[in-house]
Design a protein around this motif. Sequence first.
Motif, PDB file in Angstrom:
ATOM      1  N   VAL A  31      15.684  56.879-103.296  1.00 42.35           N
ATOM      2  CA  VAL A  31      16.142  57.291-101.967  1.00 42.35           C
ATOM      3  C   VAL A  31      14.928  57.480-101.075  1.00 42.35           C
ATOM      4  O   VAL A  31      14.002  58.213-101.418  1.00 42.35           O
ATOM      5  CB  VAL A  31      16.960  58.595-102.054  1.00 42.35           C
ATOM      6  CG1 VAL A  31      17.289  59.120-100.660  1.00 42.35           C
ATOM      7  CG2 VAL A  31      18.236  58.371-102.861  1.00 42.35           C
ATOM      8  N   THR A  34      17.306  60.819 -96.404  1.00 43.15           N
ATOM      9  CA  THR A  34      18.616  61.473 -96.479  1.00 43.15           C
ATOM     10  C   THR A  34      18.919  62.136 -95.147  1.00 43.15           C
ATOM     11  O   THR A  34      18.075  62.863 -94.605  1.00 43.15           O
ATOM     12  CB  THR A  34      18.657  62.527 -97.589  1.00 43.15           C
ATOM     13  OG1 THR A  34      18.388  61.914 -98.852  1.00 43.15           O
ATOM     14  CG2 THR A  34      20.017  63.216 -97.650  1.00 43.15           C
ATOM     15  N   VAL A 211      22.358  58.174 -97.217  1.00 41.73           N
ATOM     16  CA  VAL A 211      20.989  57.935 -97.674  1.00 41.73           C
ATOM     17  C   VAL A 211      20.621  56.478 -97.480  1.00 41.73           C
ATOM     18  O   VAL A 211      21.481  55.594 -97.436  1.00 41.73           O
ATOM     19  CB  VAL A 211      20.805  58.314 -99.161  1.00 41.73           C
ATOM     20  CG1 VAL A 211      21.134  59.776 -99.402  1.00 41.73           C
ATOM     21  CG2 VAL A 211      21.653  57.423-100.067  1.00 41.73           C
ATOM     22  N   ARG A 213      18.179  53.595 -99.352  1.00 44.92           N
ATOM     23  CA  ARG A 213      17.545  53.355-100.644  1.00 44.92           C
ATOM     24  C   ARG A 213      16.573  52.182-100.564  1.00 44.92           C
ATOM     25  O   ARG A 213      16.786  51.226 -99.814  1.00 44.92           O
ATOM     26  CB  ARG A 213      18.609  53.073-101.711  1.00 44.92           C
ATOM     27  CG  ARG A 213      19.457  54.286-102.052  1.00 44.92           C
ATOM     28  CD  ARG A 213      20.387  53.970-103.215  1.00 44.92           C
ATOM     29  NE  ARG A 213      21.187  55.109-103.612  1.00 44.92           N
ATOM     30  CZ  ARG A 213      20.800  56.042-104.474  1.00 44.92           C
ATOM     31  NH1 ARG A 213      19.599  55.963-105.007  1.00 44.92           N
ATOM     32  NH2 ARG A 213      21.586  57.038-104.798  1.00 44.92           N
TER      33      ARG A 213
END
Length: 234
Positions: A31, A34, A211, A213
């Motif tokens: 990640v 966020t 999120v 990634r």
Amino acid sequence: YTVHVAEGLSDMFNNTTEAFSYRFLLLDQPVTQTTVIDDFNNGILNWWHPDQAGQTLGIVPELTYRTNNTTYVNHSVSSVQSMELGYGWDMGFAGVPYIRQYLPPGAAQNQNRFNIDDFLQMYVYGDGSHNEMRLVIRDGSNQLEAQQWITIDWKGWKLLSWDLANDPVFGWVNGDGVLDGGNFYMDGIHVRYAEGGAESGILYFDHLHFVKREEVQYPTTLFENWQGVDDFTT
């Protein structure tokens, strides 16, 4: 990984396990960012009462409500409050009992916009009812698009994740099953009765967020001769 769970393990609410094992293959996508849409730590501001939405049908009003909760919280994200949704189904209703837990477009939470390359996520404390739930968003064309229905067959906290670029999308009302444009935002949480499911229950929602990634490329040889996959998560 192979996971073995022993019999008799108990959580703080006295739910105990039966012995079981399962295997899964995990491809790590770190990640990189966020963004919180609603952590519910300031209460349940702007979320409508379930029966305020016209699509909420077939409920028992005395059992259906939403409130904040300070006991069932997800400690992994340092939460201090969650949103509690109680529901009761009218089993004499002619259609499928249904709740639209609505968050209007003008809500402050909807200033946090996301796009097709994001993962929409939320922690859900399941009641093991075998009813169904899903997340619903508005896309760049202001169309209502939904996640696939998820059977609530677990008890305790579980992180639900919607990979917007790759997971199935289902149109709802004016939606067409395609996520158009960008600047998506939340419309709400849907819960419905499923055949054989519990007639009433309580769910808890915590830390609604999305999120980004990192893209990771894996060699195809990684998947060769892989046997017995129960859960394949990317």
